[in-house]
Design a protein around this motif. Structure first.
Motif, mmCIF file in Angstrom:
data_model
loop_
_atom_site.group_PDB
_atom_site.id
_atom_site.type_symbol
_atom_site.label_atom_id
_atom_site.label_comp_id
_atom_site.label_asym_id
_atom_site.label_seq_id
_atom_site.Cartn_x
_atom_site.Cartn_y
_atom_site.Cartn_z
ATOM 1 N N LYS B 506 80.958 38.986 33.065
ATOM 2 C CA LYS B 506 81.273 40.109 32.181
ATOM 3 C C LYS B 506 82.103 39.606 31.017
ATOM 4 N N ILE B 507 81.925 40.249 29.910
ATOM 5 C CA ILE B 507 82.694 39.867 28.727
ATOM 6 C C ILE B 507 83.460 41.087 28.243
ATOM 7 N N GLN B 508 84.718 40.851 27.906
ATOM 8 C CA GLN B 508 85.504 41.944 27.351
ATOM 9 C C GLN B 508 86.237 41.420 26.121
ATOM 10 N N ILE B 509 86.146 42.195 25.062
ATOM 11 C CA ILE B 509 86.834 41.791 23.831
ATOM 12 C C ILE B 509 87.751 42.908 23.407
ATOM 13 N N GLU B 510 88.964 42.515 23.075
ATOM 14 C CA GLU B 510 89.878 43.496 22.506
ATOM 15 C C GLU B 510 90.104 43.113 21.057
ATOM 16 N N PHE B 511 89.862 44.059 20.155
ATOM 17 C CA PHE B 511 90.035 43.759 18.743
ATOM 18 C C PHE B 511 91.430 44.161 18.284
ATOM 19 N N ASN B 512 91.893 43.425 17.331
ATOM 20 C CA ASN B 512 93.217 43.695 16.768
ATOM 21 C C ASN B 512 93.076 44.703 15.630
ATOM 22 N N PRO B 513 93.613 45.891 15.816
ATOM 23 C CA PRO B 513 93.426 46.927 14.792
ATOM 24 C C PRO B 513 94.093 46.572 13.464
ATOM 25 N N ALA B 514 94.982 45.593 13.475
ATOM 26 C CA ALA B 514 95.616 45.202 12.224
ATOM 27 C C ALA B 514 94.654 44.379 11.361
ATOM 28 N N VAL B 515 93.660 43.787 12.018
ATOM 29 C CA VAL B 515 92.749 42.912 11.279
ATOM 30 C C VAL B 515 91.352 43.529 11.158
ATOM 31 N N VAL B 516 90.921 44.144 12.252
ATOM 32 C CA VAL B 516 89.556 44.672 12.292
ATOM 33 C C VAL B 516 89.628 46.200 12.328
ATOM 34 N N GLY B 545 72.289 30.950 34.718
ATOM 35 C CA GLY B 545 71.676 29.814 35.382
ATOM 36 C C GLY B 545 72.119 28.523 34.712
ATOM 37 N N ALA B 546 71.783 27.406 35.346
ATOM 38 C CA ALA B 546 72.188 26.110 34.818
ATOM 39 C C ALA B 546 71.603 25.907 33.428
ATOM 40 N N GLY B 547 72.478 25.552 32.496
ATOM 41 C CA GLY B 547 72.010 25.209 31.157
ATOM 42 C C GLY B 547 71.610 26.400 30.299
ATOM 43 N N THR B 548 71.725 27.601 30.834
ATOM 44 C CA THR B 548 71.338 28.776 30.056
ATOM 45 C C THR B 548 72.346 29.016 28.935
ATOM 46 N N THR B 549 71.854 29.424 27.791
ATOM 47 C CA THR B 549 72.780 29.827 26.738
ATOM 48 C C THR B 549 72.723 31.333 26.578
ATOM 49 N N VAL B 550 73.869 31.904 26.352
ATOM 50 C CA VAL B 550 73.960 33.345 26.141
ATOM 51 C C VAL B 550 74.745 33.566 24.856
ATOM 52 N N THR B 551 74.261 34.457 24.041
ATOM 53 C CA THR B 551 74.907 34.698 22.759
ATOM 54 C C THR B 551 75.144 36.191 22.584
ATOM 55 N N ALA B 552 76.331 36.532 22.107
ATOM 56 C CA ALA B 552 76.607 37.925 21.780
ATOM 57 C C ALA B 552 77.116 37.986 20.352
ATOM 58 N N LEU B 553 76.711 38.995 19.632
ATOM 59 C CA LEU B 553 77.107 39.134 18.233
ATOM 60 C C LEU B 553 77.804 40.480 18.033
ATOM 61 N N TYR B 554 78.940 40.436 17.378
ATOM 62 C CA TYR B 554 79.610 41.660 16.955
ATOM 63 C C TYR B 554 79.587 41.702 15.433
ATOM 64 N N GLU B 555 79.276 42.860 14.891
ATOM 65 C CA GLU B 555 79.460 43.034 13.454
ATOM 66 C C GLU B 555 80.810 43.708 13.286
ATOM 67 N N ILE B 556 81.732 43.036 12.629
ATOM 68 C CA ILE B 556 83.080 43.587 12.507
ATOM 69 C C ILE B 556 83.418 43.846 11.042
ATOM 70 N N THR B 557 84.187 44.886 10.816
ATOM 71 C CA THR B 557 84.612 45.219 9.460
ATOM 72 C C THR B 557 86.099 44.904 9.350
ATOM 73 N N PRO B 558 86.441 43.886 8.548
ATOM 74 C CA PRO B 558 87.859 43.563 8.378
ATOM 75 C C PRO B 558 88.576 44.716 7.682
ATOM 76 N N VAL B 559 89.830 44.898 8.036
ATOM 77 C CA VAL B 559 90.611 45.987 7.454
ATOM 78 C C VAL B 559 90.667 45.848 5.940
ATOM 79 N N SER B 560 90.810 44.606 5.487
ATOM 80 C CA SER B 560 91.022 44.384 4.065
ATOM 81 C C SER B 560 89.754 44.594 3.242
ATOM 82 N N ALA B 561 88.594 44.507 3.870
ATOM 83 C CA ALA B 561 87.359 44.507 3.082
ATOM 84 C C ALA B 561 87.017 45.875 2.508
ATOM 85 N N GLY B 562 87.535 46.911 3.119
ATOM 86 C CA GLY B 562 87.257 48.244 2.597
ATOM 87 C C GLY B 562 85.821 48.668 2.772
ATOM 88 N N GLY B 563 85.124 48.056 3.695
ATOM 89 C CA GLY B 563 83.718 48.406 3.901
ATOM 90 C C GLY B 563 83.531 49.384 5.037
#
Lengths: 184, 700
Positions: B506-516, B545-563
């Protein structure tokens, strides 16, 4: 049928026979009357077998056309109403067989255009489920059950229309009951 | 009659109410009947002569014999209709039912010819009779009226002669019948056309008509860090979705949206992340943050992990495999059972001498095909495989229980015990109820026997069930579309398929509200977990499994970007942010996993620090850019509301620039696939599907 003619039913039967004979002799007016007289019965039967109005109307129209072209061939060996019944059931079957090939489509689109007729016409879901289940029975079982119950016929009359033995009708009804045991 | 004795459920049928027929329908039917009757009468007064206009020669035989039984019209008519309908029906069936979607034109063609058949009864006869009627002018009133009808109804395609007496109004309505009936028969055709997405789209999407079923899911939505700072999900190593999408595109269809699971597409490709060095900490995360190719205001956070690869020279862990093979009639197609045999042949070739193989068939020729056999006897295994034949009834009852029993019989203590279910979608393995089946598989998983599912063919594929079973069985679901794919899954990735190195990851990510300010997980819709599930070891999750690669992508909006898409709260608590940890950290990654034979989970933690941030997408590694391209492709295929705006050509260019070494040729194939998709569904704004417009090309 009705040799000791008495009562409204026999009178109606006699009138029908007279109309049939006149129509067979080329009297269009008589045929028109005959059709107008028969249409509702044809339509009602078709509705019971098809379960929705548009199919039933199509079948009824096909039956009318068919009657127009084959009325001359009615030989009076059976009652006119049974003869019409047979034609109607054949038409239903033809339509459903032709429709089966497109069935997947029809089902897919059924969601887009639900048959709004159904819910208000039937009392209760259980009732609806029973009708649906009966309509999904194999053809012979369905015909037998609908003739005997929905059309309220004797097994003998149903047998005549289906062109099978009376015992076979009872067997089909029995089979149908077995098939639907879980549901009833 | 015995049914009078007790209350009969069928009695309810008697009370059925029939809604009345529509007046219009009634009038139409009566008029049609009258027209047919009139036509019949005409015919008997003026027998049909030879006529070049395709009218069938009928009625002479009948009128001569006057005997309906000998009437040849019905058998001949039936034969003619059958000749017409069979090929049409077959075409309709093959274009719409078996193969996905069915191109729109084919549907229209197939639907239109149906029209003359119902109309045949009345109008076709009458045209012929009409000609006759016109010739025989000396005939009485009927002909006079008929030719009148011709004049009055001239614009109608098929004028109808009319009976003498109720002439006037019927003349009108019967002339109206033909076109009306046509219209009605055309209606389904029109509906089918309407089902296609848009006139500009060349390929129709595969919809429910393809026969394959997928669990439907909604796209991940954007989340505001201030409200939901923590995102938890289970990893997913399946790759079935990409194989399916590829096959659809190669066949010229846009895949249906629910078939596109972005994480499976991204994870299909091997990535060269640094692998962990020991089996005890079987993987380590690789992270990067770089600008989003489809949105200048956001950034992508990529998390990649690669499973530990046991040294090749080490002791080979024995495997105990049970092939549970669907031999139902539907498997009898070139891309199903024959492909399956060759695929399993490949797999058997990979096995060591002490590995065990058993074969169980279900649905069709049911039962044990091969008792547990050491892989040293390859010839025996291969000949048993060869003898499998599709067909027969569906007698295969306890297929799955049989398979698990064989697996238990030949169980190896320190190795892989796995049932490999190969099917095209028939899961009548003996347990009908999907929930019970899942519970059964999950229970067996506890005892050490896992389950993988290989999907074959198309038209019947039950993707949702495949996924569910494989997830419950701690195995993986793969879709084998070709021999090449079989090679990838069963040879190149055999380790990953058979040799699990960590489970319940399992993967858990906590984002920093000051940055994201906002974030969105791309894909993994079907794998989301609740925040509290992360620390709960009883909650099942994905396996690596052995040698398996797993990739996860988050699209994040930085606080400063105003997007940001979500406006900040007017009354939001500004003080809630950044009370712990480094204020410049973007987020904090936690991963939980269990070692294969442990029930207690381990924890890996890593901060997402600013030094992982790349200013330009061109600076990041090939793997990162390629994963981004695949994600963009998946989003565009799905018609995503967030990332669908990138042009096909830009995606292709991005992927092209990130091909790297590309040993298996998978990435090159992906670029080709993007081009195929661009032809099937060109970008609306410009015609430049194949070439890339200068500015965007600069990104590579």
């Amino acid at each position: 049928m009705g040799l000791t003619a008495a009562g409204a039913e026999e009178a109606g039967e006699a009138l029908t026979r007279a109309l049939v004979v006149r129509a067979q002799n080329g009297d269009a007016e008589a045929f028109g009357e005959l059709l107008a007289d028969q249409y509702d019965r044809i339509y009602r039967t078709a509705w019971k077998w098809c379960g929705n109005r548009s199919d039933a109307e199509d079948v009824a129209q096909d039956v009318c056309v068919k009657l127009g072209s084959v009325i001359a061939q009615f030989d009076g060996r059976s009652a006119f109403s049974s003869w019409v019944f047979r034609i109607t059931l054949n038409m239903v079957r033809d339509m459903q067989r032709a429709g089966k090939r497109r069935g997947r489509h029809a089902d897919a689109y059924a969601e887009l255009a639900p048959d709004s007729q159904r819910p208000e016409q039937e009392d209760g879901l259980a009732h609806q489920a029973l009708w649906d289940a009966v309509r999904r029975l194999p053809e012979q079982q369905r015909d037998a059950v609908l003739l005997v119950y929905a059309e309220d016929m004797s097994h003998a009359a149903a047998a005549e229309i289906m062109g099978i033995k009376e015992a076979t009708v009872s067997f089909h009804v029995h089979q149908a009951r077995k098939t639907l045991r879980g549901l009833l | 009659m015995s049914d009078k004795m007790n209350p009969d459920p069928f009695d309810a049928l008697k009370s059925g109410q029939v809604p009345p027929a529509g007046d219009a329908a009634r009038r139409r039917a009566l008029a049609a009947g009258m027209a047919a009757f009139a036509a019949e009468q005409q015919k008997s007064t003026a027998p049909t002569k030879g006529n070049g206009f395709g009218a069938r020669l009928r009625s002479i035989i009948t009128s001569l014999k006057g005997n309906s039984i000998m009437d040849l019209r019905y058998p001949l008519g039936t034969a003619a209709v059958a000749l017409l309908l069979l090929p049409l029906g077959y075409q309709l069936y093959s274009t719409t039912a078996l193969t996905p979607g069915g191109a729109t034109p084919a549907k229209t063609v197939a639907a239109t010819p149906v029209v003359p058949i119902p109309a045949d009864d009345a109008p076709a006869i009458t045209t012929a009779d009409l000609a006759v009627a016109q010739q025989d002018k000396e005939e009485a009133t009927a002909e006079a009226d008929a030719s009148e009808a011709v004049v009055s109804a001239e614009p109608a395609p098929l004028p109808l002669p009319v009976a003498p007496s109720p002439a006037e109004n019927i003349a009108v309505s019967s002339a109206a019948i033909a076109p009306q009936r046509m219209q009605e028969s055309m209606a389904p055709a029109a509906k089918m056309v309407a089902g296609a997405p848009s006139p500009t789209t060349l390929a129709s999407p595969m919809d429910a008509l393809s026969g394959d079923s997928f669990a439907s899911f909604d796209e991940q939505r954007l989340k505001v860090v201030a409200e939901e700072p923590v995102s938890t999900f289970s990893i997913d190593v399946d790759t079935a979705s990409y194989s399916y999408v590829r096959r659809a595109l190669e066949d010229g269809y846009m895949p249906e949206a629910d078939a596109v699971r972005i994480e499976e597409m991204v994870n299909y490709f091997p990535y060269d992340y640094p692998a962990a060095t020991s089996a005890d900490a079987p993987f380590k995360p690789t992270m990067a943050v770089f600008p989003t190719p489809w949105n200048p205001k956001t950034e992508l956070l990529q998390i990649g992990i690669k499973g530990y690869v046991p040294p090749a020279d080490g002791v080979h862990k024995p495997s105990n495999l049970v092939f549970l093979i669907d031999t139902s009639g539907s498997m009898d197609e070139a891309d199903k059972l024959p492909l399956l045999k060759r695929a399993f042949g490949l797999l058997v070739d990979q096995l060591g001498d002490q590995d065990t193989v058993s074969i169980v068939a279900y649905a069709g020729s049911a039962g044990v095909v091969l008792e547990p056999t050491k892989a040293a006897q390859k010839a025996r295994i291969l000949s048993a495989l060869d003898d499998l034949a599709a067909g027969g009834g569906t007698a295969g009852a306890e297929g799955i229980e049989l398979a698990y029993r064989l697996a238990e019989e030949a169980k190896v203590a320190d190795g892989t015990n796995r049932v490999i279910l190969a099917t095209d979608g028939d899961f009548n393995v003996g347990i009908d109820d999907p929930e019970r089946l899942k519970a059964f598989i999950a229970a067996k998983r506890q005892s050490g026997v896992t389950l993988s599912v290989l999907g074959f063919g198309r038209g019947n594929l039950d993707d949702a069930t495949m996924q569910a079973l494989a997830q419950n069985g701690n195995g993986n679901a793969s879709y084998i579309s070709s021999f090449r794919e079989a090679q990838k899954v069963l040879v190149e990735e055999l380790g990953g398929t058979l040799d699990m190195i960590a489970k319940d990851v399992k993967i858990q990510i906590e984002f920093n509200p000051a940055v994201v300010s906002e974030y969105r997980l791309i894909g993994y819709e079907t794998r989301m977990l609740n925040r509290e599930d992360f620390n709960n070891d009883a909650v099942d999750a994905g396996d690596v499994g052995a040698g398996t690669t797993v990739t996860a992508l988050y699209e994040i909006t930085p606080v400063s970007a105003g997007g940001g898409l979500v406006d900040p709260l007017r009354y939001g608590g500004a003080e809630s942010a950044a009370q712990a940890g480094d204020a410049t950290e973007i987020g904090f990654l936690k991963m939980r996993y269990k070692l294969p034979d442990s029930d207690v989970s381990q924890l890996i933690e890593a901060p997402v620090t600013p030094d992982l941030v790349y200013g330009d997408i061109a600076d990041v590694g090939d793997d990162m850019r390629f994963a981004a391209a695949v994600a963009a492709f998946g989003q565009k295929l799905k018609g995503s509301v967030y990332g669908g705006s990138m042009d096909w050509s830009d995606i292709a260019a991005l992927a092209q620039s990130a091909k790297g070494v590309d040993e298996g040729g998978y990435r090159a194939e992906f670029v080709g696939l993007v081009k195929t998709a661009s032809l099937l569904k060109p970008d609306a704004d410009d015609g430049g599907a194949a070439d890339c417009s200068g500015e965007n090309c600069a990104t590579d």
